[in-house]
Design a protein around this motif. Structure first.
Motif, PDB file in Angstrom:
ATOM      1  N   TYR A 135      -5.884  43.317  91.921  1.00 14.44           N
ATOM      2  CA  TYR A 135      -4.600  44.253  91.891  1.00 14.44           C
ATOM      3  C   TYR A 135      -4.428  45.402  92.878  1.00 14.44           C
ATOM      4  O   TYR A 135      -5.150  46.266  92.670  1.00 14.44           O
ATOM      5  N   ARG A 186      -9.207  42.106  85.487  1.00 16.89           N
ATOM      6  CA  ARG A 186      -8.382  42.542  86.586  1.00 16.89           C
ATOM      7  C   ARG A 186      -8.564  43.978  87.247  1.00 16.89           C
ATOM      8  O   ARG A 186      -8.964  44.793  86.743  1.00 16.89           O
ATOM      9  N   THR A 209      -6.733  47.184  82.947  1.00 16.13           N
ATOM     10  CA  THR A 209      -7.192  46.772  84.497  1.00 16.13           C
ATOM     11  C   THR A 209      -8.193  47.823  84.742  1.00 16.13           C
ATOM     12  O   THR A 209      -8.474  48.637  83.919  1.00 16.13           O
TER      13      THR A 209
END
Lengths: 68, 219
Positions: free
Chosen positions: B16, B188, B168
């Motif tokens: 990400y 993530r 995340t």
């Protein structure tokens, strides 16, 4: 039975098969920080000890060193 | 994309990337964006803390065009008005930004992400309607001023079992320590300098994607 495989493009011969995990140990490579491609598939960490190298396998050990 | 399609694409997110032009070794945000898309990132967060609204909006518009062309999710940091104006896919809110339930009411179709620093904040964010939470900062980081004490990677496995939405992780994660967050079950991983300061951003993104994948799939 002897096996021949490629490791990062270089032909290797061994007297018998070996698991990827054991191969990494021999090479003193920590599997936590590298990507292992086994016949072009990314191997999951949990599978490293269960996958034994076969004749004509292609293994790529991808490490990222330096560069910021 | 509607919300459902956005969330479906979010499920595919592994690495990400988050922008910070000042820490991109002289490269523009647009150059960084091109490279991360080439590397196969499924998401990017536009985060520029010091731009005027107008400049932020202009930049967000160019990001929207490139991300849309490549089916990459665009998340806007802080500014829900800009996210709505450029038809971004989501907005990422800090603890001092607009409350999540207010953002949700304003933007029912956007993915809403929330920065959280402990279990209570994460649970509150989920309850308030967040679609994902970020857990961090995991390690000491240079990209944020006045940063809270870093949490350490173990916090991931302490918080994540209590969540039903995806999470995340972010904050000081780089090539040297990413395995520590992956070992705690992170799927993530958000990064600024671990990507923006790479010599070859495309190759770095590819490598990080593959490394995350090598720790197994799941939520």
């Amino acid at each position: 039975m002897p096996i021949t495989f490629t490791l990062n493009g270089t032909l290797q011969t061994r007297l018998e098969t070996i698991s990827i995990a054991a191969l990494l140990e021999e090479l003193a490579i920590d599997p936590k920080t590298i990507v292992v491609e086994y016949n072009r598939q990314i191997l999951e960490k949990d599978d490293l000890k269960n996958v034994f190298i076969l004749n004509h396998d292609e293994i790529e050990l991808i490490q990222f060193v330096g560069g910021g | 994309m509607n919300k459902q399609e956005r969330l479906a694409l979010f499920q595919e997110v592994d690495i990400y990337p988050v922008t910070c032009e000042a820490l991109s070794h002289g490269r523009s945000n647009s150059e960084v964006l091109e490279s991360v898309i080439q590397g196969g990132a499924k998401i990017i967060q536009l985060r520029e803390k010091k731009l005027s609204k107008k400049k932020y909006y202009d930049l967000a518009r160019t990001f929207r065009i490139a991300t849309q062309n490549h089916n990459v999710l665009l998340i806007i940091n802080d500014h829900i008005d800009i996210a709505l104006a450029v038809h971004a896919d989501g907005v990422h809110l800090g603890q001092d930004d607009l409350p999540i339930h207010v953002a949700r009411a304003l933007a029912p179709e956007l993915i809403i992400g929330a920065s959280t620093h402990n279990l209570q904040e994460a649970l509150d964010a989920e309850l308030a309607g967040a679609d994902y939470v970020n857990i961090g900062p995991i390690f000491s980081t240079s990209t944020k001023e006045n940063v809270e004490t870093f949490l350490g990677p173990k916090v991931i496995s302490e918080i994540s079992p209590h969540l039903t939405i995806p999470f995340t992780t972010m904050g000081g994660i780089n090539l040297d320590n990413i395995h520590l967050v992956l070992e705690q079950g992170a799927k993530r991983v958000a990064m600024v300098t671990g990507i923006t300061q790479a010599d070859n951003i495309t190759e770095r993104v590819k490598f990080l994607k593959h490394l995350i994948q090598s720790y197994g799939k799941g939520n």
